[in-house]
Design a protein around this motif. Structure first.
Motif, PDB file in Angstrom:
ATOM      1  N   CYS A  21       0.647  -1.327  -0.059  1.00 56.40           N
ATOM      2  CA  CYS A  21       0.052  -0.006  -0.060  1.00 56.40           C
ATOM      3  C   CYS A  21       0.801   1.326  -0.104  1.00 56.40           C
ATOM      4  N   GLN A  22       0.506   2.147  -0.897  1.00 50.48           N
ATOM      5  CA  GLN A  22       1.184   3.539  -0.952  1.00 50.48           C
ATOM      6  C   GLN A  22       0.013   4.537  -1.176  1.00 50.48           C
ATOM      7  N   ARG A  23      -1.205   4.250  -0.522  1.00 54.51           N
ATOM      8  CA  ARG A  23      -2.128   4.894  -0.540  1.00 54.51           C
ATOM      9  C   ARG A  23      -2.196   6.305   0.394  1.00 54.51           C
ATOM     10  N   CYS A  24      -1.213   6.530   1.417  1.00 55.94           N
ATOM     11  CA  CYS A  24      -1.023   7.792   2.144  1.00 55.94           C
ATOM     12  C   CYS A  24       0.229   7.803   2.214  1.00 55.94           C
ATOM     13  N   LYS A  25       0.433   8.950   3.190  1.00 58.78           N
ATOM     14  CA  LYS A  25       1.887   9.228   3.306  1.00 58.78           C
ATOM     15  C   LYS A  25       2.906   8.576   4.288  1.00 58.78           C
ATOM     16  N   LEU A  26       1.990   7.573   5.069  1.00 60.60           N
ATOM     17  CA  LEU A  26       2.748   6.768   5.957  1.00 60.60           C
ATOM     18  C   LEU A  26       3.684   5.654   5.345  1.00 60.60           C
ATOM     19  N   ALA A  27       3.307   5.558   4.109  1.00 60.28           N
ATOM     20  CA  ALA A  27       4.026   4.258   3.464  1.00 60.28           C
ATOM     21  C   ALA A  27       5.610   4.287   3.446  1.00 60.28           C
ATOM     22  N   PRO A  28       6.055   5.551   2.983  1.00 60.35           N
ATOM     23  CA  PRO A  28       7.310   5.604   2.725  1.00 60.35           C
ATOM     24  C   PRO A  28       8.204   5.261   4.080  1.00 60.35           C
ATOM     25  N   LYS A  88      -2.873   0.740   9.387  1.00 57.93           N
ATOM     26  CA  LYS A  88      -2.121  -0.570   9.084  1.00 57.93           C
ATOM     27  C   LYS A  88      -0.512  -0.241   9.105  1.00 57.93           C
ATOM     28  N   CYS A  89      -0.164   1.107   9.257  1.00 60.77           N
ATOM     29  CA  CYS A  89       1.384   1.681   9.047  1.00 60.77           C
ATOM     30  C   CYS A  89       1.630   2.550  10.390  1.00 60.77           C
ATOM     31  N   ARG A  92       3.617   9.197  16.363  1.00 62.16           N
ATOM     32  CA  ARG A  92       2.341  10.094  16.714  1.00 62.16           C
ATOM     33  C   ARG A  92       0.832   9.571  16.439  1.00 62.16           C
ATOM     34  N   ASN A  93      -0.031  10.461  16.623  1.00 61.86           N
ATOM     35  CA  ASN A  93      -1.535  10.163  16.421  1.00 61.86           C
ATOM     36  C   ASN A  93      -1.742  10.024  14.974  1.00 61.86           C
ATOM     37  N   PRO A  94      -2.275   9.037  14.590  1.00 65.23           N
ATOM     38  CA  PRO A  94      -2.624   9.289  13.085  1.00 65.23           C
ATOM     39  C   PRO A  94      -3.412  10.600  12.743  1.00 65.23           C
ATOM     40  N   GLU A  95      -3.300  11.048  11.511  1.00 66.35           N
ATOM     41  CA  GLU A  95      -3.882  12.106  11.057  1.00 66.35           C
ATOM     42  C   GLU A  95      -5.033  11.741  10.424  1.00 66.35           C
ATOM     43  N   PRO A  96      -5.936  13.088  10.096  1.00 68.11           N
ATOM     44  CA  PRO A  96      -7.440  12.552   9.485  1.00 68.11           C
ATOM     45  C   PRO A  96      -7.152  11.824   8.048  1.00 68.11           C
ATOM     46  N   ASP A  97      -6.340  12.586   7.247  1.00 63.67           N
ATOM     47  CA  ASP A  97      -6.030  11.863   5.779  1.00 63.67           C
ATOM     48  C   ASP A  97      -5.910  10.173   5.843  1.00 63.67           C
ATOM     49  N   GLU A  98      -4.836  10.135   6.928  1.00 61.41           N
ATOM     50  CA  GLU A  98      -4.384   8.663   7.058  1.00 61.41           C
ATOM     51  C   GLU A  98      -5.439   7.804   7.489  1.00 61.41           C
ATOM     52  N   VAL A  99      -6.504   8.225   8.290  1.00 64.98           N
ATOM     53  CA  VAL A  99      -7.478   7.435   8.937  1.00 64.98           C
ATOM     54  C   VAL A  99      -8.394   7.133   7.604  1.00 64.98           C
ATOM     55  N   ALA A 100      -8.520   8.382   6.939  1.00 61.57           N
ATOM     56  CA  ALA A 100      -9.430   8.218   5.674  1.00 61.57           C
ATOM     57  C   ALA A 100      -8.887   7.245   4.663  1.00 61.57           C
ATOM     58  N   ALA A 101      -7.815   7.269   4.458  1.00 61.20           N
ATOM     59  CA  ALA A 101      -7.074   6.300   3.555  1.00 61.20           C
ATOM     60  C   ALA A 101      -7.286   4.879   4.027  1.00 61.20           C
ATOM     61  N   ALA A 103     -12.525   6.735  16.412  1.00 57.17           N
ATOM     62  CA  ALA A 103     -12.515   6.515  14.899  1.00 57.17           C
ATOM     63  C   ALA A 103     -13.493   5.470  14.473  1.00 57.17           C
ATOM     64  N   VAL A 104     -13.670   4.495  15.214  1.00 56.24           N
ATOM     65  CA  VAL A 104     -14.700   3.663  14.826  1.00 56.24           C
ATOM     66  C   VAL A 104     -16.054   4.228  14.947  1.00 56.24           C
ATOM     67  N   LEU A 105     -16.597   4.543  16.107  1.00 56.81           N
ATOM     68  CA  LEU A 105     -17.830   5.423  16.166  1.00 56.81           C
ATOM     69  C   LEU A 105     -17.919   6.506  15.762  1.00 56.81           C
ATOM     70  N   LYS A 106     -17.242   7.308  15.258  1.00 52.85           N
ATOM     71  CA  LYS A 106     -17.317   8.460  14.528  1.00 52.85           C
ATOM     72  C   LYS A 106     -17.738   9.454  15.727  1.00 52.85           C
ATOM     73  N   VAL A 107     -17.128   9.776  17.060  1.00 51.67           N
ATOM     74  CA  VAL A 107     -17.744  10.709  18.055  1.00 51.67           C
ATOM     75  C   VAL A 107     -16.437  11.288  18.641  1.00 51.67           C
ATOM     76  N   LYS A 108     -16.535  12.183  19.324  1.00 49.53           N
ATOM     77  CA  LYS A 108     -15.455  12.864  20.047  1.00 49.53           C
ATOM     78  C   LYS A 108     -15.645  12.757  21.574  1.00 49.53           C
ATOM     79  N   ILE A 109     -16.532  11.808  22.159  1.00 50.14           N
ATOM     80  CA  ILE A 109     -16.867  11.653  23.457  1.00 50.14           C
ATOM     81  C   ILE A 109     -15.393  11.143  23.919  1.00 50.14           C
ATOM     82  N   PRO A 110     -14.879  11.468  25.244  1.00 47.44           N
ATOM     83  CA  PRO A 110     -13.912  10.752  25.857  1.00 47.44           C
ATOM     84  C   PRO A 110     -13.862   9.470  26.139  1.00 47.44           C
ATOM     85  N   ILE A 111     -12.797   8.857  26.090  1.00 47.60           N
ATOM     86  CA  ILE A 111     -12.792   7.388  26.502  1.00 47.60           C
ATOM     87  C   ILE A 111     -13.184   7.059  27.927  1.00 47.60           C
ATOM     88  N   SER A 112     -13.148   8.025  28.778  1.00 52.72           N
ATOM     89  CA  SER A 112     -13.490   7.866  30.223  1.00 52.72           C
ATOM     90  C   SER A 112     -14.699   7.994  30.249  1.00 52.72           C
TER      91      SER A 112
END
Length: 264
Positions: A85-92, A156-157, A163-172, A199-208
């Protein structure tokens, strides 16, 4: 290092990263959608552990980003579809793509955030210190083999410097996670940590606020809980995760050991 010497930049950055991650896991980012936490759902009468209910298929539009993805019918086919996979900037900067491991017909799936250094090196999710703790939760706590469940991550990369995954990386990458869920069709999913749950539930509610409360992911029971990496820093909260895991075990009809703890 001499006690009087100031810490180097790498040590400072690592310390700050750990502290920020702890704040995230304790719910210091994001605001709940309402003033009240999500109520704990009363589990419905569960089917025998060997039978999976008919979960609603994940809508094909979630796979439309990659034509042909919806036609993959096995995990091997999905892995082949992803390829190099080379679909986002994490690949290289990755060493290995970390797809997922476990039983392709698992009743239970664990979903984390993304690979760390150990996972990137080995190409397998949850193999570092946090992974060892997750294995203890599964094998010592739940009394089943790690091979009996399915384990994967949202992305997957490995992100640089963890660091935390960025939105474009998650979208990819998230269409691949959704396809993994669609193929495995587990009866229950355990979301590990703030990022994976949000990311899975598409919410911003804290894990706590979310942990310990059943959620629904397209007809599949979803249990949010703390990430094992957080438990390494805050071992006092292992009891909370064990309580969450026991709820999952009850739903799956699994016997709960009288002694021992999943993360003791």
């Amino acid at each position: 290092m001499d006690a009087s010497s100031p810490p180097d930049r790498r040590t400072i950055v690592a310390t700050i990263r750990d502290y920020v991650e702890q704040l995230r896991e304790e719910g210091m980012e994001g605001l709940p959608a309402s003033a009240s936490p999500t109520p704990r759902a009363t589990p419905a009468a569960s089917a025998p552990a060997s039978i999976k209910p008919d979960a609603a298929p994940i809508p094909s539009e979630l796979f439309s980003k990659y034509p042909g993805l919806e036609k993959t019918s096995t995990l091997d086919e999905l892995r082949e579809f992803i390829g190099d996979c080379q679909r986002c900037k994490l690949a290289p900067r990755r060493t290995n793509l970390v797809f997922g491991v476990g039983n392709p017909n698992a009743q239970l799936m664990f979903v984390g955030e993304g690979p760390g250094a150990d996972e990137d090196a080995r190409g397998e999710p949850f193999v570092g210190r946090a992974g060892q703790l997750l294995t203890d939760i599964i094998e010592r706590g739940m009394g089943i083999s790690r091979a009996d469940v399915y384990i994967c991550n949202v992305i997957k990369c490995r992100p640089p410097d963890n660091r935390n995954p960025e939105p474009d990386e998650v979208a990819a990458c998230e269409p691949f996670l959704f396809r993994q869920i669609d193929i495995v069709r587990p009866r229950a999913i355990v979301g590990l940590g703030t990022f994976a749950v949000q990311a899975v539930l598409k919410v911003k509610i804290p894990i706590s606020k979310l942990r310990g409360n059943w959620q629904d992911f397209r007809g599949i029971r979803f249990m949010p809980t703390f990430h094992p990496a957080y438990l390494l820093r805050t071992p006092g909260d292992k009891r909370l995760v064990w309580a969450d895991i026991q709820e999952v075990m009850k739903y799956l009809g699994m016997p709960i050991p009288r002694r021992g703890g999943s993360a003791s």
